[in-house]
Design a protein around this motif. Sequence first.
Motif, short mmCIF file in Angstrom:
data_model
loop_
_atom_site.label_atom_id
_atom_site.label_comp_id
_atom_site.label_asym_id
_atom_site.label_seq_id
_atom_site.Cartn_x
_atom_site.Cartn_y
_atom_site.Cartn_z
N LYS A 85 96.04 3.85 42.96
CA LYS A 85 97.29 4.83 43.17
C LYS A 85 97.12 5.94 44.13
O LYS A 85 97.99 6.10 44.97
N ALA A 86 95.79 6.43 44.50
CA ALA A 86 95.26 7.38 45.08
C ALA A 86 94.04 7.17 46.23
O ALA A 86 93.78 8.11 46.43
N GLY A 87 94.40 6.16 46.45
CA GLY A 87 94.11 5.80 47.58
C GLY A 87 91.99 4.85 48.27
O GLY A 87 91.60 4.67 49.20
N VAL A 88 91.64 4.83 46.32
CA VAL A 88 90.21 4.48 46.79
C VAL A 88 90.20 3.24 45.94
O VAL A 88 90.86 3.15 44.95
N ILE A 89 89.73 2.48 46.48
CA ILE A 89 89.41 1.08 45.67
C ILE A 89 88.17 0.62 45.00
O ILE A 89 86.89 1.17 46.08
N ALA A 90 88.00 1.02 43.62
CA ALA A 90 86.90 0.71 43.09
C ALA A 90 87.02 -0.89 42.47
O ALA A 90 87.85 -1.41 42.77
N ARG A 91 85.49 -1.35 41.70
CA ARG A 91 85.46 -2.77 41.23
C ARG A 91 85.91 -2.55 39.57
O ARG A 91 84.28 -2.26 39.21
N ALA A 92 86.93 -2.55 38.97
CA ALA A 92 86.28 -2.85 37.72
C ALA A 92 85.32 -4.70 37.36
O ALA A 92 85.64 -5.18 37.50
N MET A 93 83.60 -4.12 36.89
CA MET A 93 83.29 -5.02 36.59
C MET A 93 83.68 -6.28 35.59
O MET A 93 84.17 -6.23 34.17
N PRO A 94 83.67 -7.27 36.10
CA PRO A 94 83.88 -8.69 34.92
C PRO A 94 84.04 -8.61 33.64
O PRO A 94 84.62 -8.86 32.96
N GLN A 95 82.73 -8.19 33.43
CA GLN A 95 81.94 -7.48 31.86
C GLN A 95 81.50 -6.78 31.41
O GLN A 95 80.35 -5.57 32.01
N GLY A 96 82.78 -5.73 30.61
CA GLY A 96 82.34 -4.59 30.61
C GLY A 96 83.06 -3.53 30.30
O GLY A 96 84.21 -4.05 31.53
N ASP A 97 83.31 -1.68 30.38
CA ASP A 97 83.91 -1.33 31.31
C ASP A 97 82.65 -0.48 32.43
O ASP A 97 82.39 0.27 31.72
N ILE A 98 82.81 -0.89 33.15
CA ILE A 98 82.07 -0.53 34.06
C ILE A 98 83.34 -0.91 35.72
O ILE A 98 83.60 -1.25 36.02
N ILE A 99 83.19 0.69 36.03
CA ILE A 99 83.63 0.90 37.35
C ILE A 99 82.53 0.55 38.72
O ILE A 99 81.42 1.14 38.43
N GLY A 100 82.63 -0.32 39.49
CA GLY A 100 81.64 -0.49 40.25
C GLY A 100 82.07 -0.17 41.70
O GLY A 100 83.16 -0.03 41.81
N PHE A 101 81.13 0.57 42.52
CA PHE A 101 81.20 1.09 44.14
C PHE A 101 79.95 0.24 44.90
O PHE A 101 78.98 0.20 44.65
N ALA A 102 80.57 -0.26 46.00
CA ALA A 102 79.65 -0.71 46.79
C ALA A 102 80.28 -0.93 48.03
O ALA A 102 80.52 -1.14 49.05
N PRO A 103 80.50 0.17 48.69
CA PRO A 103 80.77 1.30 49.78
C PRO A 103 79.61 -0.21 51.31
O PRO A 103 78.54 0.21 51.21
N PRO A 104 80.98 0.13 51.99
CA PRO A 104 80.44 -0.58 53.51
C PRO A 104 79.38 0.81 53.75
O PRO A 104 79.30 2.11 53.44
N LEU A 105 77.72 0.19 54.46
CA LEU A 105 76.88 0.58 53.99
C LEU A 105 77.37 1.54 56.00
O LEU A 105 76.25 3.03 56.15
N CYS A 106 78.06 2.22 55.77
CA CYS A 106 78.76 3.38 57.33
C CYS A 106 79.15 4.49 56.52
O CYS A 106 79.60 5.02 57.29
N LEU A 107 79.58 3.96 55.69
CA LEU A 107 80.07 5.30 54.27
C LEU A 107 79.50 6.25 55.00
O LEU A 107 77.97 6.68 55.28
N THR A 108 80.17 7.96 55.27
CA THR A 108 80.03 9.10 55.43
C THR A 108 79.52 9.96 54.53
O THR A 108 80.59 10.05 53.23
N LYS A 109 79.38 10.61 54.05
CA LYS A 109 78.93 11.82 52.85
C LYS A 109 80.76 12.40 53.06
O LYS A 109 81.30 12.60 51.24
N ALA A 110 81.63 12.49 53.92
CA ALA A 110 83.41 13.27 53.26
C ALA A 110 83.55 12.09 52.53
O ALA A 110 84.46 12.48 51.79
N GLU A 111 83.60 11.06 53.36
CA GLU A 111 83.84 10.14 52.59
C GLU A 111 83.33 9.67 50.82
O GLU A 111 84.29 9.46 50.25
N ALA A 112 81.80 9.94 51.20
CA ALA A 112 81.54 9.21 49.59
C ALA A 112 82.23 10.64 48.45
O ALA A 112 82.64 10.39 47.15
N ASP A 113 82.82 12.05 49.20
CA ASP A 113 82.71 13.12 48.40
C ASP A 113 84.44 12.32 47.83
O ASP A 113 85.08 12.18 46.59
N ILE A 114 85.27 11.72 49.04
CA ILE A 114 86.70 11.43 48.24
C ILE A 114 86.38 10.74 47.51
O ILE A 114 87.18 10.59 46.24
#
Length: 455
Positions: free
Chosen positions: A413-442
């Motif tokens: 809802k706030a504009g960022v896609i992360a993944r609820a991993m299929p087993q356990g309560d884990i929020i996963g991040f695997a952004p494109p390799l071109c991510l910038t530091k400013a985008e990482a901050d978001i």
Amino acid sequence: MLTNDQLDQWDRENFFHPSTHLAQHARGESPNRIVKTASGVYIEDRDGNKLLDAFAGLYCVNVGYGRQEIAEAIADQARELAYYHAYVGHGTEASITLAKMVLDRAPANMSKVYFGLGGSDANETNIKLVWYYNNILGRPEKKKIISRWRGYHGSGLMTGSLTGLATFHNKFDLPLSQVIHTEAPYYLRRPRKDMSEAEFVRHCVAELEALIAREGADTIAAFIGEPILGTGGIVPPPAGYWAAIQAVLHKHDILLIADEVVTGFGRLGTMMGSDHYGMRPDIITIAKGLTSAYAPLSGSIIGEKMWSVLEQGTDENGPIGHGWTYSAHPIGAAAGIANLKLIDSLGLVENAGSVGAYLNAQMQAAVGDHLNVGEVRGEGMLCAVELVKDRNATEFFDASEKVAPRIVGEMAKAGVIARAMPQGDIIGFAPPLCLTKAEADIVVEKTASALKSVL
Ligand code: PLP
């Protein structure tokens, strides 16, 4: 163009979605994002909402979206030669060039690349080749494959069996009997809280040794593992794990298959995950990052030790009885060539290392002390936040509480896609390799505020 109502109706009436709660989807109860376009690290849905995709699709759009160089390479290839097969030694300039580019980026003892379409079929190929290899060597009993609980290797018959996650077995009569599972190197969930990392590695090794002793080394052909567990929770192995496991495999003449579908081509800040952990595999599985998902293509990189036996096998038995119509498809190969060139010219392997370390450090600083965060962990451009009921007791939430899906929903809802991993309560991040530091901050900021709003 279809209206939103038509899209929803046609979707419900016609489309069987993978890995989806079919009944909830039919009732309109599951979140269905219909994506229209994308550029850089942002996707745009049918309503014009822009979201930062911090999971790169399914950890595959490594160079980011909208790369015209790849689109043009695909179009040029389709115009010049959309298809020719690779059977009986045939080929295309694209597939031959890509094979050379892949080998140039692989560890030194690798010999040839077989091209498939996706990670699952590549791993099916690998197991068939391992069996063939042992048959040619005159040891037909040496066939079982060891995989780890929480490993993910695909969802075919054999690969779904190798996958060590219950959802992929339940009601499908899997795993097949040739597959045996061993302990995951998951330090947060170690059997005793007072175990050091080194003790835990010794425990994993002892479990593996016990399994081999129970089954008999002469019945075991190979061990398959992702350098870092991906879908099972984004779990880097404890220090020394791979060296210790490889010593056991070597002692028992068991082949090592490194499943680098996620880690191949830069995600850990090294070209291959095997380089990162000092693994010396006999086969490497590649897919996602090979084309950054601009076209379906996978590969099995075969080491020298196996290759000479495969050649011997065909001298004895005739042409190898394995192949797909679309093996080494020229459009996939053209996408792969353009993609690997971009990874080099944009310095994306280095960026994955430096911005990935920044993302992990900032995530740790922002949420690491939260009472319900058991661990922030990651490597390169992979990061996970594992949620626990009480970090001191390391008590886990009940799955029915759906904590990670709720947080991920708030983040979307706030504009960022992360993944609820299929087993356990884990929020996963695997952004494109071109991510910038400013985008990482978001990404970090939206994770912290969603976590605060739910827990
Ligand atoms: N191996 C690993 C490590 C994966 O992460 C995946 C998919 O996520 C696969 C294999 C299967 O790949 P595919 O979905 O392309 O069949």
